[in-house]
Write a protein that holds these residues in place. Structure first.
Motif, short mmCIF file in Angstrom:
data_model
loop_
_atom_site.label_atom_id
_atom_site.label_comp_id
_atom_site.label_asym_id
_atom_site.label_seq_id
_atom_site.Cartn_x
_atom_site.Cartn_y
_atom_site.Cartn_z
N ALA A 191 0.67 -1.14 0.21
CA ALA A 191 -0.43 0.23 -0.42
C ALA A 191 0.97 1.32 0.12
CB ALA A 191 -0.86 0.07 1.03
N VAL A 192 1.70 1.02 1.14
CA VAL A 192 3.00 2.09 0.56
C VAL A 192 4.13 2.51 -1.05
CG1 VAL A 192 4.74 3.70 1.80
CG2 VAL A 192 3.84 2.17 2.76
N THR A 193 4.36 1.39 -1.58
CA THR A 193 5.32 1.21 -2.65
C THR A 193 4.77 0.91 -3.72
OG1 THR A 193 6.04 -0.82 -2.56
CG2 THR A 193 7.37 0.87 -1.02
N GLY A 194 3.36 0.85 -3.26
CA GLY A 194 2.83 0.43 -5.13
C GLY A 194 3.50 -1.09 -5.28
N GLU A 195 4.71 -2.05 -5.09
CA GLU A 195 5.21 -2.27 -5.79
C GLU A 195 3.98 -3.89 -5.37
OE1 GLU A 195 8.92 -6.03 -4.82
OE2 GLU A 195 8.11 -4.35 -3.06
N ILE A 196 4.10 -4.31 -6.51
CA ILE A 196 3.02 -6.23 -6.91
C ILE A 196 4.42 -6.87 -6.35
CG2 ILE A 196 2.19 -7.46 -8.02
CD1 ILE A 196 1.05 -4.94 -8.55
N ILE A 197 2.56 -7.14 -5.46
CA ILE A 197 3.63 -8.89 -4.22
C ILE A 197 3.39 -10.49 -5.16
CG2 ILE A 197 3.94 -9.68 -1.84
CD1 ILE A 197 4.74 -6.83 -2.08
N GLY B 141 -7.72 -15.85 -13.49
CA GLY B 141 -7.76 -16.90 -13.68
C GLY B 141 -9.33 -17.00 -13.89
N ARG B 142 -10.30 -18.26 -13.67
CA ARG B 142 -11.85 -17.76 -13.50
C ARG B 142 -11.69 -16.86 -11.80
NH1 ARG B 142 -14.85 -20.43 -17.33
NH2 ARG B 142 -13.45 -21.79 -19.04
N ARG B 143 -12.88 -16.59 -11.39
CA ARG B 143 -13.63 -16.37 -10.82
C ARG B 143 -14.30 -17.13 -9.55
NH1 ARG B 143 -17.10 -11.27 -8.37
NH2 ARG B 143 -15.80 -10.12 -6.71
N THR B 144 -13.08 -18.13 -8.62
CA THR B 144 -13.33 -19.61 -8.07
C THR B 144 -12.60 -18.78 -6.88
OG1 THR B 144 -11.41 -20.83 -9.10
CG2 THR B 144 -14.30 -20.84 -10.22
N HIS B 145 -12.56 -20.30 -6.41
CA HIS B 145 -11.98 -20.20 -5.03
C HIS B 145 -10.76 -20.98 -5.26
CE1 HIS B 145 -15.43 -20.48 -1.85
NE2 HIS B 145 -16.73 -20.72 -2.62
N GLN B 146 -11.54 -21.97 -6.09
CA GLN B 146 -9.27 -22.37 -6.70
C GLN B 146 -8.29 -21.02 -6.79
OE1 GLN B 146 -9.87 -24.79 -9.78
NE2 GLN B 146 -7.16 -25.72 -9.72
N THR B 147 -8.87 -20.02 -7.85
CA THR B 147 -8.18 -19.26 -8.15
C THR B 147 -7.84 -18.19 -6.85
OG1 THR B 147 -9.18 -19.31 -10.72
CG2 THR B 147 -7.67 -17.38 -9.74
N PHE B 148 -8.23 -17.50 -6.33
CA PHE B 148 -8.18 -17.23 -4.78
C PHE B 148 -7.76 -18.16 -4.08
CE2 PHE B 148 -9.71 -15.62 -0.62
CZ PHE B 148 -8.90 -14.48 -0.92
N ARG B 149 -7.86 -19.10 -3.66
CA ARG B 149 -6.71 -20.39 -2.86
C ARG B 149 -5.28 -20.02 -3.27
NH1 ARG B 149 -11.28 -23.72 -2.38
NH2 ARG B 149 -10.65 -24.87 -4.02
N HIS B 150 -5.10 -19.84 -5.35
CA HIS B 150 -3.74 -19.93 -5.38
C HIS B 150 -3.37 -18.86 -5.31
CE1 HIS B 150 -0.35 -20.78 -8.39
NE2 HIS B 150 -0.75 -19.62 -8.74
N LEU B 151 -4.10 -17.54 -4.89
CA LEU B 151 -3.44 -16.00 -4.30
C LEU B 151 -3.16 -16.72 -2.99
CD1 LEU B 151 -3.06 -13.25 -4.93
CD2 LEU B 151 -5.89 -12.57 -4.30
N LEU B 152 -4.08 -16.75 -2.42
CA LEU B 152 -3.70 -16.83 -0.79
C LEU B 152 -2.12 -18.18 -0.99
CD1 LEU B 152 -6.84 -18.02 0.88
CD2 LEU B 152 -5.60 -16.01 0.71
N SER B 153 -2.25 -19.55 -1.54
CA SER B 153 -0.70 -19.86 -1.60
C SER B 153 0.37 -18.77 -2.19
CB SER B 153 -1.12 -21.00 -2.53
OG SER B 153 0.32 -21.90 -3.03
N LEU B 154 0.41 -17.91 -3.03
CA LEU B 154 1.76 -17.05 -3.19
C LEU B 154 1.64 -16.31 -2.13
CD1 LEU B 154 0.55 -16.43 -6.48
CD2 LEU B 154 2.04 -17.84 -6.09
N LEU B 155 0.83 -15.99 -1.61
CA LEU B 155 1.06 -15.23 0.27
C LEU B 155 1.26 -15.77 0.78
CD1 LEU B 155 -2.44 -12.76 0.29
CD2 LEU B 155 -0.28 -12.63 -0.31
N GLU B 156 1.31 -17.52 1.22
CA GLU B 156 1.98 -18.53 2.33
C GLU B 156 3.10 -18.22 1.62
OE1 GLU B 156 1.50 -22.71 3.44
OE2 GLU B 156 -0.48 -21.45 3.79
#
Length: 72
Positions: free
Chosen positions: A27-33, A38-53
């Protein structure tokens, strides 16, 4: 670290074949983390959570539009 998450959608040909881009940015630097596309599904969102983890980022609070995939 304070993060912002956003999403946007697009399609080619048919709206039924839409794809979503989710991204997480500092939120400060604008750097993409992290981002997923993909499709707007649980699976795609869980993939994002996995990347954060994998980046060792723990999300304490999500503020959303109450879309069902955020709760799955």
């Amino acid at each position: 670290m304070s993060l912002k998450v956003d999403e946007m959608w697009s399609y080619v040909g048919k709206k039924k074949q839409s794809r979503w881009l989710w991204w997480v940015e500092d939120a400060v630097t604008g750097e993409i983390i992290a981002f997923v596309f993909g499709r707007r599904t649980h699976q795609t969102f869980r993939h994002l959570l996995s990347l954060l983890e994998q980046a060792k980022i723990e999300v304490i609070r999500w503020i959303t539009d109450s879309w069902w995939a955020y709760f799955g």
